[in-house]
Design an enzyme around this catalytic site. Sequence first.
Site, PDB file in Angstrom:
ATOM      1  CG  ASP A   1      -6.137  -4.920   7.626  1.00 19.04           C
ATOM      2  OD1 ASP A   1      -5.582  -4.338   8.577  1.00 19.04           O
ATOM      3  OD2 ASP A   1      -5.677  -4.923   6.456  1.00 19.04           O
TER       4      ASP A   1
ATOM      5  CB  SER B   1       4.620  -5.675   1.425  1.00 19.60           C
ATOM      6  OG  SER B   1       3.510  -6.525   1.623  1.00 19.60           O
TER       7      SER B   1
ATOM      8  CG  HIS C   1      -1.325   0.592   3.738  1.00 20.79           C
ATOM      9  ND1 HIS C   1      -1.873   1.597   4.474  1.00 20.79           N
ATOM     10  CD2 HIS C   1      -1.367  -0.516   4.521  1.00 20.79           C
ATOM     11  CE1 HIS C   1      -2.247   1.120   5.660  1.00 20.79           C
ATOM     12  NE2 HIS C   1      -1.948  -0.149   5.716  1.00 20.79           N
TER      13      HIS C   1
HETATM   14  P1  13P Z   1       1.381  -3.800   2.650  1.00 24.88           P
HETATM   15  O1  13P Z   1       0.659  -3.022   1.606  1.00 24.88           O
HETATM   16  O2  13P Z   1       2.770  -3.290   2.860  1.00 24.88           O
HETATM   17  O3  13P Z   1       1.365  -5.276   2.399  1.00 24.88           O
HETATM   18  O4  13P Z   1       0.603  -3.560   4.048  1.00 24.88           O
HETATM   19  C1  13P Z   1      -0.552  -4.311   4.353  1.00 24.88           C
HETATM   20  C2  13P Z   1      -1.267  -3.778   5.536  1.00 24.88           C
HETATM   21  O5  13P Z   1      -0.798  -2.954   6.297  1.00 24.88           O
HETATM   22  C3  13P Z   1      -2.618  -4.332   5.777  1.00 24.88           C
HETATM   23  O6  13P Z   1      -3.265  -3.694   6.837  1.00 24.88           O
HETATM   24  O1  G3H Z   2      -4.095  -2.040   4.356  1.00 24.52           O
HETATM   25  C1  G3H Z   2      -4.807  -2.454   3.455  1.00 24.52           C
HETATM   26  C2  G3H Z   2      -4.733  -3.869   3.050  1.00 24.52           C
HETATM   27  O2  G3H Z   2      -3.645  -4.080   2.199  1.00 24.52           O
HETATM   28  C3  G3H Z   2      -6.041  -4.324   2.478  1.00 24.52           C
HETATM   29  O3  G3H Z   2      -6.231  -3.835   1.194  1.00 24.52           O
HETATM   30  O4  G3H Z   2      -8.508  -2.832   1.346  1.00 24.52           O
HETATM   31  O5  G3H Z   2      -7.512  -3.454  -0.868  1.00 24.52           O
HETATM   32  O6  G3H Z   2      -8.265  -5.222   0.736  1.00 24.52           O
HETATM   33  P1  G3H Z   2      -7.722  -3.822   0.564  1.00 24.52           P
HETATM   34 ZN    ZN Z   3      -2.745  -1.608   7.021  1.00 24.42          ZN
END
Ligand code: 13P
Ligand code: G3H
Ligand code: ZN
Length: 316
Positions: free
Chosen positions: A81, A213, A179
């Site tokens: 990700d 989310s 996010h």
């Molecule tokens: P949320 O913060 O809305 O859960 O999004 C997660 C996300 O896009 C991870 O790549």
């Molecule tokens: O888009 C970001 C995801 O929620 C991952 O978050 O980089 O804190 O693991 P993180």
């Molecule tokens: Zn994301």
Amino acid sequence: MIVTTKKLFEAAYGKYAIGAYNINNMEQTMGLFRGCLDSQAPFIIQISKGARSYTHKLMLEGCIKSADEIFPDAIFAVHLDHGDEESCYDCIESGFYSSVMIDASHENFETNIAITKRVVDAAHAKGIVVEAELGQLGGVEEHVKVDEADAKLTNPKQAREFVERTGCDSLAVAIGTSHGAFKFSGSQSLHFDVLSQIQKELPGFPLVMHGSSSVPQEEVARINAAGGKLQGAKGVDANQFKRAAELGVTKINIDTDGRLVWTRVHREYFKEHPEGFDFRVPGKIFMSEYAKFIAAKNEKLGSAGQLSDVRAFLAG
Ligand code: 13P
Ligand code: G3H
Ligand code: ZN
């Protein structure tokens, strides 16, 4: 069984979206597999750069390999990700990830294309698929002028050119989500008009929605009642997922909601049991609550109940 996101998208396109869930530890991994099997859904496990360095990058791979053995009926993709070029190459070389995301969306259009194309070439040479991003996610607020707000959203014409020139396999689009736990500080919601224009430019091409989310208000209220301070937290209406899926969204990213489940379970447990210190007790509650959360989310995405169809699709 680990498959590419591309295969899952072929099975899902236009009908439902696949849940892409971030994991950081063993408890989330167990809850995720249980919830997806309870709801008979295919899914995507996402590992962020932060998750890879939380302990050691091999630790989560080990958890996932074990879960694959414990739950042999599960069908899922393993996805990096928000990778940068370096982490994409590392995951491509590892031979474990079936899909990587190169996120060069903060770069200008030409640089984003150049970086994405390099990653696509390296990934495709190893049979790994690539998600890229165009446009910038962020809360679009009521007080922001429309032209400014639109400037952050994905430009549909550019999206087509971007996909043609990079050869990426799916595209993360900015259509109003952001996010984290504090979305839509105005009354703004998803821009289905923009999504529909993108689909017209890229018919049949899998689109991805980040920042999806729902930040359930009852979850926020329980966290705050147990000592948390999450005033004003707000998310995406999960009832809009199916409409997005009809417009080409095949992957919906969810991380924050899972963190909220963890926070609620642990805050409530330790508030009710101030004498407690055996972390396995709330840990077990969390795995069960997380599994229930995942199963409910898969219902909203439309991926619940699709596992046998996906198995048949992959076989035939
Ligand atoms: P949320 O913060 O809305 O859960 O999004 C997660 C996300 O896009 C991870 O790549
Ligand atoms: O888009 C970001 C995801 O929620 C991952 O978050 O980089 O804190 O693991 P993180
Ligand atoms: Zn994301």
